[in-house]
Scaffold this active site. Sequence first.
Site, short mmCIF file in Angstrom:
data_model
loop_
_atom_site.label_atom_id
_atom_site.label_comp_id
_atom_site.label_asym_id
_atom_site.label_seq_id
_atom_site.Cartn_x
_atom_site.Cartn_y
_atom_site.Cartn_z
N GLU A 1 76.51 60.91 21.84
CA GLU A 1 75.66 62.04 21.49
C GLU A 1 74.80 62.35 22.71
O GLU A 1 74.14 61.46 23.25
CB GLU A 1 74.81 61.73 20.26
CG GLU A 1 75.61 61.65 18.98
CD GLU A 1 76.39 62.92 18.66
OE1 GLU A 1 75.96 64.02 19.09
OE2 GLU A 1 77.45 62.83 18.01
N CYS B 1 66.45 65.55 22.12
CA CYS B 1 67.70 66.30 22.28
C CYS B 1 67.78 67.44 21.28
O CYS B 1 68.55 68.38 21.47
CB CYS B 1 68.90 65.38 22.15
SG CYS B 1 68.96 64.44 20.61
N GLU C 1 69.45 72.09 29.96
CA GLU C 1 68.49 71.28 29.21
C GLU C 1 67.33 70.89 30.12
O GLU C 1 67.54 70.33 31.20
CB GLU C 1 69.17 70.03 28.65
CG GLU C 1 68.26 69.21 27.76
CD GLU C 1 68.97 68.03 27.13
OE1 GLU C 1 68.72 67.76 25.94
OE2 GLU C 1 69.78 67.37 27.82
N LYS D 1 72.00 47.69 25.20
CA LYS D 1 71.23 47.92 26.42
C LYS D 1 70.28 49.09 26.18
O LYS D 1 70.70 50.23 26.05
CB LYS D 1 72.13 48.26 27.61
CG LYS D 1 71.36 48.22 28.94
CD LYS D 1 71.95 49.12 30.00
CE LYS D 1 71.35 50.50 30.00
NZ LYS D 1 69.90 50.55 30.38
#
Length: 483
Positions: free
Chosen positions: A250, A284, A384, A175
């Site tokens: 992750e 990331c 973040e 997906k």
Amino acid sequence: MSDTYRNYCNGEWVESESGNTFSVNNPADVEDIIGHFQLSTAADANQAIDAASAAQPEWAATPGVDRGKILLETASLLEDRMDELTKTLSREEGKTRSEAAGEVQRAVDIFYYYAGKARDFGGTIKSPSEPNMELYTKSEPLGTVGLITPWNYPIAIPAWKLAPALAAGNTVVLKPASEAPRVSQAIFECLDEAGLPEGVANYVTGSGSEVGSALYQHDSIDGVSFTGSTTVGTMVAQSAADDLKRVQCEMGGKNPTIVMPSADLDEAVTIVGSGTFGTTGQSCTATSRAIVHEDIYNEFTQLLTEYAESLDIGPGLEDPDMGPHVSQDEVESTLYYVDVGEKEGATLETGGSRPTDQQYDDGHFVEPTVFSDVTSDMQIAQEEIFGPVLSIIEVADFEEALAVANDVQFGLSSSIVTQDLTEANQFIDDIEAGVAKVNEKTTGLELHVPFGGYKNSSTNTYREQGDAGLDFFTTTKTVYLNY
């Protein structure tokens, strides 16, 4: 008129049972529609899972050499489409043409790499403690796996999950993120053309709540590999673990670069600037914090601000220094953190707004942004942001720099710029991150070495890429043969 793209299920291109689609637009020009994609349901996902589960025994029994040949042909077909896929990636995700070309090449290289690794899939021979006995291990595929991938590397991350999974003999359902699904679909077109058997790899677009949840809750799924936010990844891991599915996630990062007095300042500025503003900060592993020694803090801040102000912003296809955000939601998130930083008392050195020229009106653009006078307890230094925003933090010495670098919930990538060998080695030993770099930017990964994070950047189970990339998709059987 834009194209309508279908799911790939059991070797066929099929529409969703919902009959509904969603559109994807160019983030540099929202009037440019990339295409329409299936707004799939859980029933569509379950159909793909059933197809993958049914195909798994025969694919597992296929010799590794034959599996490798299909991956090799897939790599070749992707390579033949380099220019087309580069343009597609840039149009749908926003990366500059150069960044997009690099990512497509990485996907090609990953398939070539694991095509060769498929030949090595086997086991090890050990010395037994008794005579007339053989003792060895036998590597076997995990089974049927669900892969959930993000929008920020929309062909590379699907490739580095798909290729090792297939090389090891697993069947898969992927997906992709709804913001950029087209370029990953091309992998399945190439797999199909390369002769992949029906049901071995399946592709289903749609929402995470509908399609994604089926991939980590279905009884026939043996493992789930996820890349995305820490919030969603934690939920995926907890839900999948209810029936002991193998899980690999992750997730986020808040990556530091430490800059010490021995560093060449021009080199340090380039390392930090490219790590922060490359891919519009939508990585990331992007540099989010520059932790700078007080002796060079003011000069570094001035040079880094000039670097940010020199960057050319524009549509990715024009190959500027920095492209747009992927969506309006991402723009609003970045601007939210700019507002937070100013309210917290940080100094906005440059950027922090949408560019005002008329050419930017139809795209998701934000200026490269630099904050100084940031302290480690500020929200902009802890959370973040996933945009082109850098926080510069002043420290008195190396020990404080290392403490600040580790003072976050994340531990994905990190770097230090120094000519002091002691500092470099101490940093490698003590940094709490899965990737440690010396005199390099925090972004950029080699495909043949492990990748993963510490703390809330990862489920801390299995690494991706390289030989380690096969581990998640493999189970080991130990054989005692007394003859």
